[in-house]
Design an enzyme around this catalytic site. Structure first.
Site, PDB file in Angstrom:
ATOM      1  CE  LYS A  13     -11.071  12.665  43.645  1.00 23.22           C
ATOM      2  NZ  LYS A  13      -9.996  13.670  43.650  1.00 23.22           N
ATOM      3  NE  ARG A  88      -6.739  10.797  39.647  1.00 20.53           N
ATOM      4  CZ  ARG A  88      -6.773  10.563  40.971  1.00 20.53           C
ATOM      5  NH1 ARG A  88      -7.333   9.488  41.437  1.00 20.53           N
ATOM      6  NH2 ARG A  88      -6.248  11.419  41.799  1.00 20.53           N
ATOM      7  NE  ARG A 127      -3.956  14.631  51.660  1.00 19.59           N
ATOM      8  CZ  ARG A 127      -4.595  14.192  50.579  1.00 19.59           C
ATOM      9  NH1 ARG A 127      -5.910  14.124  50.563  1.00 19.59           N
ATOM     10  NH2 ARG A 127      -3.919  13.852  49.493  1.00 19.59           N
ATOM     11  NE  ARG A 160      -1.574  10.859  49.583  1.00 22.41           N
ATOM     12  CZ  ARG A 160      -2.704  10.888  48.878  1.00 22.41           C
ATOM     13  NH1 ARG A 160      -3.868  10.759  49.479  1.00 22.41           N
ATOM     14  NH2 ARG A 160      -2.688  11.052  47.578  1.00 22.41           N
ATOM     15  NE  ARG A 171      -1.427  13.933  43.960  1.00 23.00           N
ATOM     16  CZ  ARG A 171      -1.830  13.966  45.220  1.00 23.00           C
ATOM     17  NH1 ARG A 171      -1.088  14.529  46.153  1.00 23.00           N
ATOM     18  NH2 ARG A 171      -2.984  13.436  45.552  1.00 23.00           N
TER      19      ARG A 171
HETATM   20  P1  AMP Z   1      -5.489   9.893  44.959  1.00 24.83           P
HETATM   21  O1  AMP Z   1      -5.311   9.482  46.365  1.00 24.83           O
HETATM   22  O2  AMP Z   1      -6.856   9.538  44.413  1.00 24.83           O
HETATM   23  O3  AMP Z   1      -5.139  11.340  44.716  1.00 24.83           O
HETATM   24  O4  AMP Z   1      -4.479   9.000  44.093  1.00 24.83           O
HETATM   25  C1  AMP Z   1      -3.082   9.016  44.348  1.00 24.83           C
HETATM   26  C2  AMP Z   1      -2.325   8.640  43.089  1.00 24.83           C
HETATM   27  O5  AMP Z   1      -2.721   7.318  42.672  1.00 24.83           O
HETATM   28  C3  AMP Z   1      -2.563   9.517  41.888  1.00 24.83           C
HETATM   29  O6  AMP Z   1      -1.781  10.698  41.907  1.00 24.83           O
HETATM   30  C4  AMP Z   1      -2.182   8.579  40.754  1.00 24.83           C
HETATM   31  O7  AMP Z   1      -0.785   8.447  40.635  1.00 24.83           O
HETATM   32  C5  AMP Z   1      -2.731   7.240  41.249  1.00 24.83           C
HETATM   33  N1  AMP Z   1      -4.134   7.061  40.807  1.00 24.83           N
HETATM   34  C6  AMP Z   1      -5.254   7.041  41.585  1.00 24.83           C
HETATM   35  N2  AMP Z   1      -6.358   6.851  40.853  1.00 24.83           N
HETATM   36  C7  AMP Z   1      -5.942   6.756  39.558  1.00 24.83           C
HETATM   37  C8  AMP Z   1      -6.614   6.575  38.317  1.00 24.83           C
HETATM   38  N3  AMP Z   1      -7.941   6.467  38.240  1.00 24.83           N
HETATM   39  N4  AMP Z   1      -5.851   6.514  37.197  1.00 24.83           N
HETATM   40  C9  AMP Z   1      -4.501   6.591  37.251  1.00 24.83           C
HETATM   41  N5  AMP Z   1      -3.821   6.800  38.384  1.00 24.83           N
HETATM   42  C10 AMP Z   1      -4.516   6.878  39.540  1.00 24.83           C
END
Ligand code: AMP
Length: 234
Positions: A13, A88, A127, A160, A171
């Protein structure tokens, strides 16, 4: 144009959002990036988010919703945005509708990135990210020119914290439990478009570009249909 990108972690994404943001001239709003930025700067929000992110859990809705609400009110979102990683949960999607309603606008499309879990595991395990400029690589599919070093700024690459296998499993679990129901939600509203995100990056970009062109065209047609004829025009 107001677009949301849906999909499990690691489906690409972020990569596609950055590409689309450049192409369409719209801001990319990534809640994950906002949390990581706060984490790096050791803000209270960053410290709070870290507790959830490290466990592979979602940050609580009330925190995340407030951040996105504030961000969408900024001037650069007036003509649209690309939301990457938000909503989400169903509650986040409801609050998004509310904000858009207040702004007198609505979503154009929800692009769903479809990829099997085993492909995601493989992608996330390989990654690597640059802690300095944020550029991402994959040890097999998109390796840096020099092993372990960022092509752009020569900083040593890192993994990460939440890309470690045990956290990825959690996740993915959060994704299936809390986020996947949004697919049906947007399908019912006729806003969902599925993209096979297991394809190579360029092929996915091309598919998304076609989707965006179609929306642009249909928005133009809607505008023409609703625009009254100007009888005074010569
Ligand atoms: P991402 O890089 O988008 O995978 O986000 C990394 C982490 O940030 C996720 O595993 C969540 O812990 C937190 N996070 C990101 N976006 C959201 C969201 N919309 N709602 C809740 N937690 C989020």
């Amino acid at each position: 144009m107001r677009i949301i990108l849906l999909g499990a972690p690691g489906v690409g994404k972020g990569t596609q959002a950055a590409f689309l943001s450049k192409k369409a001239g719209l801001p990319q709003i990534s809640t994950g990036d906002i949390f990581r930025h706060n984490l790096k700067n050791e803000t209270p929000l960053g410290k709070l988010a870290k507790g959830y992110m490290d466990k592979g859990l979602l940050v609580p809705d009330e925190v995340t919703i407030n951040i996105v609400q504030d961000r969408l009110m900024r001037e650069d979102c007036k003509y649209g945005f690309i939301l990457d990683g938000f909503p989400r949960t169903l509650s986040q999607s409801e609050s998004l509708d509310k904000v858009l309603n207040e702004m007198g606008s609505a979503l154009d499309c929800a692009i769903n990135f479809d990829v099997a879990d085993r492909v995601i595991m493989n992608r996330l395990a390989g990654r690597r990210v640059c802690p300095n400029c944020g550029k991402t690589f994959h040890i097999v599919y998109e390796p840096p020119r020099e092993q372990g070093v960022c092509d752009a700024c020569r900083t040593p690459l890192t993994q990460r914290e939440d890309d470690r296998e045990e956290t990825v499993i959690k996740r993915l679990h959060s994704y299936h439990e809390q986020t996947e129901p949004l697919i049906e939600h947007y399908q019912r509203r006729n806003l969902l478009v599925n993209v096979d995100a297991a394809k190579p990056i360029d092929a996915v970009s091309a598919e998304i570009e076609m989707i965006i062109d179609k929306i642009r065209l249909s928005n133009k047609e809607k505008h023409l249909i609703h625009k009254p004829f100007d009888l005074t025009a010569g």
